[in-house]
Write a protein that holds these residues in place. Structure first.
Motif, PDB file in Angstrom:
ATOM      1  N   ALA A   1       2.496   5.516  14.095  1.00  0.00           N
ATOM      2  CA  ALA A   1       3.563   4.649  13.604  1.00  0.00           C
ATOM      3  C   ALA A   1       4.709   5.483  13.046  1.00  0.00           C
ATOM      4  O   ALA A   1       4.549   6.672  12.743  1.00  0.00           O
ATOM      5  N   PHE A   2       5.864   4.819  12.877  1.00  0.00           N
ATOM      6  CA  PHE A   2       7.082   5.524  12.494  1.00  0.00           C
ATOM      7  C   PHE A   2       7.782   4.782  11.355  1.00  0.00           C
ATOM      8  O   PHE A   2       7.965   3.564  11.427  1.00  0.00           O
TER       9      PHE A   2
ATOM     10  N   GLY B   1       0.817  -1.206   0.000  1.00  0.00           N
ATOM     11  CA  GLY B   1       0.000   0.000   0.000  1.00  0.00           C
ATOM     12  C   GLY B   1       0.850   1.255   0.000  1.00  0.00           C
ATOM     13  O   GLY B   1       2.075   1.210  -0.135  1.00  0.00           O
ATOM     14  N   HIS B   2       0.194   2.409   0.132  1.00  0.00           N
ATOM     15  CA  HIS B   2       0.938   3.655   0.294  1.00  0.00           C
ATOM     16  C   HIS B   2       1.702   3.635   1.615  1.00  0.00           C
ATOM     17  O   HIS B   2       2.894   3.927   1.663  1.00  0.00           O
ATOM     18  N   VAL B   3       0.980   3.309   2.699  1.00  0.00           N
ATOM     19  CA  VAL B   3       1.577   3.199   4.020  1.00  0.00           C
ATOM     20  C   VAL B   3       1.266   1.807   4.550  1.00  0.00           C
ATOM     21  O   VAL B   3       0.101   1.424   4.658  1.00  0.00           O
TER      22      VAL B   3
ATOM     23  N   GLU C   1      -7.857  11.707   7.460  1.00  0.00           N
ATOM     24  CA  GLU C   1      -7.503  11.987   6.076  1.00  0.00           C
ATOM     25  C   GLU C   1      -6.034  11.678   5.826  1.00  0.00           C
ATOM     26  O   GLU C   1      -5.142  12.189   6.503  1.00  0.00           O
ATOM     27  N   GLN C   2      -5.792  10.809   4.850  1.00  0.00           N
ATOM     28  CA  GLN C   2      -4.447  10.360   4.489  1.00  0.00           C
ATOM     29  C   GLN C   2      -3.668   9.842   5.698  1.00  0.00           C
ATOM     30  O   GLN C   2      -2.448   9.971   5.770  1.00  0.00           O
ATOM     31  N   ASP C   3      -4.398   9.264   6.663  1.00  0.00           N
ATOM     32  CA  ASP C   3      -3.779   8.719   7.877  1.00  0.00           C
ATOM     33  C   ASP C   3      -2.980   9.770   8.645  1.00  0.00           C
ATOM     34  O   ASP C   3      -2.039   9.443   9.373  1.00  0.00           O
ATOM     35  N   GLY C   4      -3.350  11.034   8.499  1.00  0.00           N
ATOM     36  CA  GLY C   4      -2.658  12.098   9.205  1.00  0.00           C
ATOM     37  C   GLY C   4      -1.406  12.592   8.520  1.00  0.00           C
ATOM     38  O   GLY C   4      -0.737  13.499   9.022  1.00  0.00           O
ATOM     39  N   VAL C   5      -1.070  12.016   7.367  1.00  0.00           N
ATOM     40  CA  VAL C   5       0.121  12.433   6.627  1.00  0.00           C
ATOM     41  C   VAL C   5      -0.221  13.661   5.790  1.00  0.00           C
ATOM     42  O   VAL C   5      -1.170  13.644   5.005  1.00  0.00           O
ATOM     43  N   LYS C   6       0.563  14.721   5.943  1.00  0.00           N
ATOM     44  CA  LYS C   6       0.219  16.009   5.342  1.00  0.00           C
ATOM     45  C   LYS C   6       1.106  16.355   4.154  1.00  0.00           C
ATOM     46  O   LYS C   6       1.558  17.484   4.001  1.00  0.00           O
ATOM     47  N   ILE C   7       1.378  15.371   3.319  1.00  0.00           N
ATOM     48  CA  ILE C   7       2.136  15.647   2.106  1.00  0.00           C
ATOM     49  C   ILE C   7       1.399  15.044   0.922  1.00  0.00           C
ATOM     50  O   ILE C   7       0.653  14.076   1.058  1.00  0.00           O
TER      51      ILE C   7
ATOM     52  N   PRO D   1       2.127   8.958  10.436  1.00  0.00           N
ATOM     53  CA  PRO D   1       0.856   8.307  10.091  1.00  0.00           C
ATOM     54  C   PRO D   1       0.190   7.681  11.305  1.00  0.00           C
ATOM     55  O   PRO D   1       0.862   7.233  12.237  1.00  0.00           O
ATOM     56  N   ARG D   2      -1.147   7.654  11.286  1.00  0.00           N
ATOM     57  CA  ARG D   2      -1.938   7.085  12.375  1.00  0.00           C
ATOM     58  C   ARG D   2      -3.020   6.179  11.811  1.00  0.00           C
ATOM     59  O   ARG D   2      -3.621   6.478  10.784  1.00  0.00           O
ATOM     60  N   ILE D   3      -3.286   5.093  12.514  1.00  0.00           N
ATOM     61  CA  ILE D   3      -4.370   4.194  12.140  1.00  0.00           C
ATOM     62  C   ILE D   3      -5.695   4.842  12.525  1.00  0.00           C
ATOM     63  O   ILE D   3      -5.839   5.378  13.619  1.00  0.00           O
TER      64      ILE D   3
END
Length: 248
Positions: free
Chosen positions: A71-72, A22-24, A103-109, A97-99
């Motif tokens: 997660a890291f 997946g993406h993440v 939106e986008q698992d919290g990823v802001k890019i 990122p967060r489960i």
């Protein structure tokens, strides 16, 4: 922008896929056996299904509880546990990122990178979430053998432990400790030098060093809290120290 992106939770590499898809890609507890699940096949159906069903329970918990399942990104689970992956700068520019239904698992890019491995630890019971902390120990003098130190956090009758390994001829060792309560609620730390034992000889060396800790993600050294005095550790003797960690 859709709320959901094709991201995946890896729970049991023995019976599931092992490669990023997946993406993440979340490797929960390394994507291996989950805490609290049976480890022997004699448990029957529970042995086969428990690890996989944990993904469903984690997602439900993320929707029902406020504590983040963060997660890291890291090259491997071993590197993550060794404290080598402390922030989310690469490739997420500090947005970890967060489960959950974020939106986008919290990823802001944008655009989202593809097939990024991220790691997190959990507890064995709901709500499963933990607060990850960096733990470090600095020896005053290098040793000719590996040095193993067990670190235990205490808060509100809850304990969590992790091991720090300082390689031979080096001064610093680090690790990641997962605790159910926030970092600033940890009021005590126990340190134990786990000496090597041989049939004909026991390591009786006393080590001296400095202990420090910080909550993940560690974006700078401002969050680092160290014990005010060096710690003397005798083999297999537990040393207790109070921790004073300010809340943000």
């Amino acid at each position: 922008m859709p709320l959901w992106e094709p991201n995946y939770l890896f729970m049991d590499s023995d019976l599931g896929i092992r490669i990023p898809v997946g993406h993440v890609d979340y490797f929960v507890n390394g994507g291996q056996d989950q805490p609290g699940c049976p480890t022997f096949i004699h448990a029957g159906y529970s042995y086969l299904i428990c690890d996989h069903m944990r993904a469903v329970h984690l997602y439900i918990s993320a929707l029902e509880n406020s504590c983040p399942l963060m997660a890291f990104p890291c090259a491997s689970y071993k590197a993550f546990l060794a404290g080598r992956c402390l922030d989310c700068f690469n490739p997420f520019l500090l947005s970890c990122p967060r489960i959950g239904l974020v939106e986008q698992d919290g990823v802001k890019i944008e655009p989202l990178p593809k097939e990024v491995r991220v790691y997190l630890l959990t507890t064995s019971e709901p709500p499963y979430c933990v607060h990850h902390s960096l733990v470090e120990f600095y020896l005053q003098k290098p040793r000719n053998k590996d040095t193993n130190i067990m670190v235990t956090f205490f808060s509100s009758n809850v304990t969590s432990s992790a091991q720090i390994t300082i390689p031979r001829q080096q001064l610093q060792g680090r690790g990641v400790l997962a605790h159910p309560n926030p970092h600033c609620q940890v009021h005590q730390v126990n340190l134990k030098f786990q000496a090597s034992h041989w049939v004909w000889r026991k390591d009786r060396t006393t080590i001296v060093g400095k202990f420090c800790t910080a909550p993940l993600p560690v974006n700078d050294n401002k969050k680092m809290v160290c014990l005010p005095e060096p710690v003397n550790l005798q083999p297999d003797v537990t040393v207790c120290r109070d921790l004073k960690i300010p809340c943000a």
